[in-house]
Design a protein around this motif. Structure first.
Motif, mmCIF file in Angstrom:
data_model
loop_
_atom_site.group_PDB
_atom_site.id
_atom_site.type_symbol
_atom_site.label_atom_id
_atom_site.label_comp_id
_atom_site.label_asym_id
_atom_site.label_seq_id
_atom_site.Cartn_x
_atom_site.Cartn_y
_atom_site.Cartn_z
ATOM 1 N N GLY A 181 0.805 -1.218 0.000
ATOM 2 C CA GLY A 181 0.000 0.000 0.000
ATOM 3 C C GLY A 181 0.835 1.264 0.000
ATOM 4 O O GLY A 181 2.075 1.225 -0.030
ATOM 5 N N HIS A 236 -1.463 2.822 -4.683
ATOM 6 C CA HIS A 236 -1.802 1.443 -5.050
ATOM 7 C C HIS A 236 -1.871 0.673 -3.736
ATOM 8 O O HIS A 236 -0.938 0.693 -2.951
ATOM 9 C CB HIS A 236 -0.728 0.862 -5.971
ATOM 10 C CG HIS A 236 -0.891 -0.614 -6.179
ATOM 11 N ND1 HIS A 236 -1.986 -1.153 -6.815
ATOM 12 C CD2 HIS A 236 -0.110 -1.665 -5.807
ATOM 13 C CE1 HIS A 236 -1.859 -2.471 -6.846
ATOM 14 N NE2 HIS A 236 -0.736 -2.801 -6.234
ATOM 15 N N SER A 269 -4.515 3.390 1.557
ATOM 16 C CA SER A 269 -4.023 4.710 1.970
ATOM 17 C C SER A 269 -4.882 5.099 3.160
ATOM 18 O O SER A 269 -6.085 5.302 3.033
ATOM 19 C CB SER A 269 -4.211 5.706 0.829
ATOM 20 O OG SER A 269 -4.048 7.018 1.331
ATOM 21 N N CYS A 316 -4.848 6.857 -8.544
ATOM 22 C CA CYS A 316 -4.727 5.545 -7.908
ATOM 23 C C CYS A 316 -4.976 4.416 -8.888
ATOM 24 O O CYS A 316 -5.560 4.607 -9.950
ATOM 25 C CB CYS A 316 -5.615 5.451 -6.682
ATOM 26 S SG CYS A 316 -7.328 5.547 -7.034
ATOM 27 N N SER A 317 -4.514 3.230 -8.478
ATOM 28 C CA SER A 317 -4.683 2.049 -9.329
ATOM 29 C C SER A 317 -6.098 1.523 -9.153
ATOM 30 O O SER A 317 -6.734 1.766 -8.128
ATOM 31 C CB SER A 317 -3.681 0.964 -8.934
ATOM 32 O OG SER A 317 -4.140 0.285 -7.787
ATOM 33 N N THR A 363 -6.961 -1.379 -3.590
ATOM 34 C CA THR A 363 -6.781 0.071 -3.407
ATOM 35 C C THR A 363 -7.991 0.678 -2.708
ATOM 36 O O THR A 363 -9.109 0.630 -3.211
ATOM 37 C CB THR A 363 -6.531 0.764 -4.766
ATOM 38 O OG1 THR A 363 -5.351 0.205 -5.332
ATOM 39 C CG2 THR A 363 -6.341 2.259 -4.603
ATOM 40 N N THR A 416 -12.095 2.632 -5.139
ATOM 41 C CA THR A 416 -11.661 3.616 -6.128
ATOM 42 C C THR A 416 -12.845 4.208 -6.902
ATOM 43 O O THR A 416 -12.805 5.362 -7.302
ATOM 44 C CB THR A 416 -10.686 2.972 -7.128
ATOM 45 O OG1 THR A 416 -11.294 1.804 -7.642
ATOM 46 C CG2 THR A 416 -9.388 2.613 -6.466
ATOM 47 N N HIS A 445 -2.824 -0.676 -12.659
ATOM 48 C CA HIS A 445 -1.609 -0.546 -11.851
ATOM 49 C C HIS A 445 -0.382 -0.280 -12.732
ATOM 50 O O HIS A 445 0.436 0.597 -12.467
ATOM 51 C CB HIS A 445 -1.440 -1.824 -11.010
ATOM 52 C CG HIS A 445 -0.247 -1.793 -10.123
ATOM 53 N ND1 HIS A 445 0.387 -2.917 -9.692
ATOM 54 C CD2 HIS A 445 0.445 -0.753 -9.594
ATOM 55 C CE1 HIS A 445 1.416 -2.576 -8.942
ATOM 56 N NE2 HIS A 445 1.474 -1.269 -8.870
#
Ligand code: NAI
Length: 670
Positions: free
Chosen positions: A61, A105, A108, A124-125, A130, A172, A187
């Motif tokens: 992460g 990725h 978070s 972000c991925s 994620t 996401t 990614h």
């Protein structure tokens, strides 16, 4: 310059990469050391570069947040110093003239998301792992590195409060929809996307009309009071101050960002020094302790077979299928199995929120009236009637059909394993795996070891518990194990009060005021009065538990609780019909009677070594009963309140109510 946790390099396109790889840790955390280094780095890099990109070198992460350990036991000044360092760093990032980009990725969390929020862009991925969160409220604080202001500014108050007040991690799709992230990409494309964003001309995003309106000073007060009301249902202000402080920060200071940031730092420092946050942080570490006591790698069954499709067995089978296991569920009554499958469908639909995933989960769960799954299972979970003869008869029938190494676990609430295992050829394979009701909501399972239980088998069952996202707690096989033994005197005291003529609503209110998630009367109804009676009777054979005549009478007259709509409360559509006008002269004594019964039994369990130590006892009672987490568990509560004061109250109650308030010798161990 050489740094321990960060590496810095500027590429040929004049993009400065800040790569985070916290030394001696499997995840990136914003420890004081890491923050200090970053602060120094930011002082030395110029913003003449095209962009600054933050990226994690850890596989799992981006950044897990601040170092929670550093907050333990801090007073206001020490906490403020730490928070100010975080602010300094985030403010420097936010003030950079060049483009600043966070690449995310994996997870978070907390301070990690706050760092990302200080950047101009977040990319972000699209990986399922994620997730972005600001989970600080779960620890009794709120975002403290400028995140409270920046999150509201970026995505508007409604979406921001939804994130910050629930602590929920968002995926996401939601992150993109709310505007929290600018771009979601595969990614492998992440860096390429970042490079494209590096050259973008940054234009400060204009908040939508709706968010402009909601953030308007004239409207904020109204919205704030609506949000407060909603929060109060779940987290009363006197027990959980953090959400209320966060809402007030926005209400009072949103128009003046600098002031809001300064006040945010002070607010979090006050919260850190407060008992609630200290206890919630303790609870967090207790949870980690339970997780680390087991090793997932030891065992992962290919097939789980559950016998008994009733309240518990049905829900256990559904839960295991939800968590990805191939499950067969057996019941002697096919009509019960039909209901089991129907209930499972409801759970999958609610939790998975996708038709495809729900269908997949349904495919993993098989109704198996005849019990063919016994031969294929690596673990068999027995959850049939609470009767030792019936259970033993079943074990004798299935053992010859079980795989050589298959494990047999029982969900018994109170029957000693030593009694049940006598009929087995391999008694060591029987372990208790005690779930709590409702299975989908209660995080704990007790891993019960009898004298005969094989150590390797116990370790495997604990591993299995982690695979299905439950917290395993090792307990000795003794009546009621840990959780029911501690809970029962508290529930029975509530029944005694009810028999004295005290309204059920007043009894429940006393417990809710203490911080319990549900009152004891409603809890007894939920568990089932017949189940309560049988557990109480089992306990009374070994301990000084007196079974109240009221409970026996209710079960005899068909009052079984929520399941048949008739308990202490009448039920309508599964909801207790409470008398809102019911009142009682004083709740103080009620609360004392209930809680002291619970505390006294907790000390008795410590004396009997039902669990290894006081910390595990607190963990078990919090995660198994929902015991007010902000109080840190029964033993911690005794320390915080003062042992002598509580013992004195016990003596007073003993004078008035007699024997059952006699202090256990276990108080000497606290
Ligand atoms: P339940 O009465 O709802 O379900 C038991 C199921 O087992 C019934 O559907 C019955 O048809 C089936 N059954 C009985 N004998 C069988 C046999 N020989 N073969 C196949 N199926 C058989 O009971 P509940 O509440 O689910 O309890 C099951 C076990 O879990 C008990 O040992 C109980 O003490 C324990 N437990 C119950 C909790 C609760 O809150 N109800 C909480 C934790 C444990």
């Amino acid at each position: 310059m050489q740094y321990n946790h960060w590496s810095v390099h500027t590429d040929e396109e004049n993009i400065c990469w800040l790569l985070f790889d916290h030394k001696k840790a499997s995840t990136n955390i914003l420890s004081t050391e890491a923050l200090t280094e970053l602060n120094d780095i930011l002082d030395h890099i110029t913003d003449n570069c095209k962009a600054i990109i933050f990226k994690s070198l850890k596989k799992n992460g981006f950044i897990a947040g601040a170092n929670i350990k550093e907050f333990v036991g801090r007073d206001y000044d020490a906490a403020l110093a730490l928070i100010k360092l975080g602010h300094e760093v985030m403010n420097k990032i936010a003030a950079m003239k060049c483009n600043t980009i966070s690449l995310i990725h994996g997870f978070s969390m907390g301070g990690g998301t706050e760092l990302a929020l200080a950047c101009k862009y977040i990319i972000c991925s699209d990986d399922a792992s994620t997730k972005l969160a600001l989970p600080e409220v779960k620890l009794g604080i709120h975002p403290g590195f400028g995140g409270s202001y920046r999150c509201i500014k970026r995505i508007g108050p409604l979406a921001a409060f939804d994130m910050m007040l629930t602590g929920r991690a968002i995926n996401t799709r939601t992150a993109k929809k709310t505007g929290l992230v600018d771009e979601v990409t595969a990614h492998r494309q992440l860096e390429r996307a970042a490079i494209a964003y590096a050259s973008k001309k940054y234009v400060q995003p204009k908040p939508s009309l709706l968010n402009q309106l909601l953030n308007n000073a004239l409207i904020r007060g109204f919205i704030a009071s609506r949000i407060r009301k909603k929060v109060a249902h779940k987290a009363p202000k006197k027990h959980y101050p953090a959400p209320y402080k966060l809402i007030s920060l926005w209400q009072q200071y949103y128009d003046s960002p600098q002031k809001m940031l300064t006040m945010e730092a002070q607010s979090v420092a006050e919260l850190v020094a407060d008992k609630t946050a200290q206890n919630l942080v303790r609870v967090y570490f207790l949870q980690e302790q339970l997780k680390s006591a087991a090793d997932k790698k030891l065992f992962k069954p290919s097939h789980v077979h559950v016998i008994g499709g009733g309240i518990m067995g049905g829900d256990i089978a559904a839960w295991c299928a939800l968590k990805g296991f191939q499950v067969s569920v057996q019941d002697q009554d096919p009509a019960i199995l039909a209901k089991t499958i129907q209930r499972a469908y409801g759970l999958f639909k609610k939790r998975l929120k996708s038709e495809r995933l729900t269908r997949n989960a349904m495919d993993r769960l098989t109704a198996d009236h005849k019990g063919y799954g016994v031969e294929h299972a690596d673990i068999i979970i027995e959850a049939i009637f609470e009767n030792s003869d019936i259970k033993k008869e079943l074990y004798q029938r299935i053992e010859p059909r079980m795989k050589k190494d298959a494990i047999l676990v029982t969900n018994t609430s109170s029957i000693p394993l030593e009694t049940l295992s006598t009929c087995l050829k391999k008694p060591g394979r029987l372990v208790g795996l005690h779930f709590f009701n409702p299975v989908a909501l209660m995080p704990l399972v007790e891993i019960v070891h009898g004298e005969q239980s094989d150590k390797k088998t116990l370790a495997k069952v604990s591993a299995f518990a982690l695979h299905i996202d439950k917290l395993p707690l090792a307990v000795k096989s003794s009546p009621g194990f840990l959780v029911n033994r501690i809970l029962m005197p508290y529930l029975l005291e509530a029944v005694v009060m009810y028999a004295e003529g005290i309204p059920a609503e007043a009894i429940d209110k006393a417990a809710l005021d203490f911080g319990m998630p549900m009152g004891p009367i409603e809890l007894a109804d939920t568990v089932g009065l017949d189940v309560c009676l049988s557990v109480a009777q089992n306990l009374s054979q070994r301990y000084a538990t007196a079974v109240p005549a009221q409970l026996e009478h209710m079960v005899k007259t068909g009052h079984l609780g929520k399941k048949n709509g008739k308990g202490f409360y009448p039920y309508k559509n599964g909801k207790p019909q409470k008398d809102k006008t019911a009142s009682y002269k004083s709740c103080e004594n009620l609360q004392q009677r209930l809680i002291l019964m619970l505390l006294n039994e907790a000390t008795a369990c410590l004396r009997d070594q039902v669990v290894e130590n006081a910390e595990l006892l607190d963990a078990g009672v919090i995660f198994g009963t929902g015991f007010a987490p902000f109080r840190g568990g029964p033993i911690q509560y005794i320390h915080d309140t003062g042992k002598q004061e509580l013992q004195h109250s016990m003596d007073n109650l003993q004078t008035v109510f007699g024997e059952r308030f006699t202090q256990d010798n276990g108080w000497n161990l606290v």
